[in-house]
Design an enzyme around this catalytic site. Structure first.
Site, short mmCIF file in Angstrom:
data_model
loop_
_atom_site.label_atom_id
_atom_site.label_comp_id
_atom_site.label_asym_id
_atom_site.label_seq_id
_atom_site.Cartn_x
_atom_site.Cartn_y
_atom_site.Cartn_z
N LYS A 136 -10.91 -8.72 -13.87
CA LYS A 136 -11.64 -9.97 -14.13
C LYS A 136 -12.73 -9.73 -15.16
O LYS A 136 -12.91 -10.52 -16.11
CB LYS A 136 -12.25 -10.51 -12.82
N GLN A 195 -16.14 -11.15 -4.42
CA GLN A 195 -14.78 -10.68 -4.17
C GLN A 195 -14.52 -10.56 -2.67
O GLN A 195 -15.32 -10.00 -1.93
CB GLN A 195 -14.57 -9.32 -4.87
N ASP A 239 -14.52 -19.90 -7.88
CA ASP A 239 -13.37 -19.61 -7.01
C ASP A 239 -12.83 -20.90 -6.39
O ASP A 239 -11.71 -20.91 -5.86
CB ASP A 239 -13.80 -18.68 -5.86
#
Ligand code: GUN
Length: 285
Positions: free
Chosen positions: A54, A98, A121
């Protein structure tokens, strides 16, 4: 039938290039560089790979990526304090924590602490609620990436029988909502589903995200189905494999995603899109 490949790697590359061009336009107009903060708790090797990918994708697209690597024993309060600081930081457009988090931390509390307009997200109840109500803003990356992959490949969805195997907050639920919004008839299967095989055999669009290698036998796949395999499982010999028996499914399906090179790259490309959107729409970058 021998399936055609849904080339996530290629289409993700196109999306990343579009994002990069748009970032260049922003900067040429004297506007601020979009910024993404990525928080990793502990050093789980799989999470480290995802976070590294990422971070590197952001840098290549001209997005500022700030990694916050915190020890696995961090207290929930200290993690919430970090989220608060990132919420207040005007150079940060997106915050990604994460997952999974260690057992002593309540993931829902942490996710809900992220400002909804920095929730790249798309996991915050506000953004999930908006998706449920057909008013999406920031959409979860993997399901949105799957929709982009299907759209850009030219696969029609309206009226199709879609079966989603897995009901997680990250994949199965938002994937169901995306396909419902695209006017599929949706069925969501999970670990308590009776006669999974019968559901899978009906699917014209089959999306599988359960995290179990070769969970779906190829002979279950309906002739001509579009198969999207969200699983990324590392076998003992180090190779990656999906949740669907790829060889067997190729004989049945019309289209199929490979693992690797299918859904994974689309998730990352979509994260860049979401970060750019957060910067432009919510934070006036
Ligand atoms: N862990 C596995 N997939 C994801 C994702 O899309 N976002 C975050 N934050 N964690 C994940």
């Amino acid at each position: 039938m021998s399936a055609q490949i849904l080339d996530g790697k290629k289409i993700a590359g196109e999306i990343r290039e579009l994002v990069h061009q748009e970032v260049k336009h922003l900067l040429a107009d004297g506007r601020r560089q979009p910024g993404l903060a990525v928080v990793q708790v502990g050093d789980d090797p799989a999470s480290s790979v995802y976070v590294r990918n990422k971070h590197s994708a952001c840098e290549k697209a001209g997005i500022l990526s700030i990694k916050h690597e915190v020890p696995v024993e961090i207290s929930q309060q200290a993690l919430l304090d970090l989220v608060d600081a990132l919420n207040e930081d005007p150079t940060v457009d997106g915050i990604l924590v994460q997952l999974p988090l260690p057992a002593h931390i309540d993931s829902e509390t942490v996710i809900e602490r992220i400002h909804a307009d920095k929730d790249v997200d798309g996991f915050h109840p506000y953004n999930m609620g908006r998706l449920t109500l057909k008013m999406p803003l920031l959409r979860p990356c993997t399901p949105k990436g799957v929709m982009t992959l299907l759209e850009r490949t030219g696969i029609p969805l309206e009226g199709k029988e879609a079966v989603i195997v897995g009901a997680s907050n990250i994949v199965g639920r938002p994937m169901t909502l995306e396909l419902l919004t695209a006017r599929c008839t949706t069925t969501t299967c999970h670990s308590k589903t009776a006669d999974l095989e019968a559901h899978v055999r009906r699917a014209e669009v089959l999306v599988v995200g359960v995290g179990i290698p070769n969970f779906i036998p190829g002979e279950w796949v309906r002739e001509g189905a579009v198969v999207v395999d969200v699983g990324i499982n590392r076998l003992e010999d180090g190779t990656l494999t999906g949740d669907v028996d790829f060889e067997g499914a190729c004989r049945q399906a019309s289209w199929i995603t490979p693992v690797p090179g299918g859904v994974g790259p689309m998730t990352i490309a979509t994260l860049l899109q979401n970060t750019l959107k957060a910067a432009e729409v919510f934070h006036n970058a």
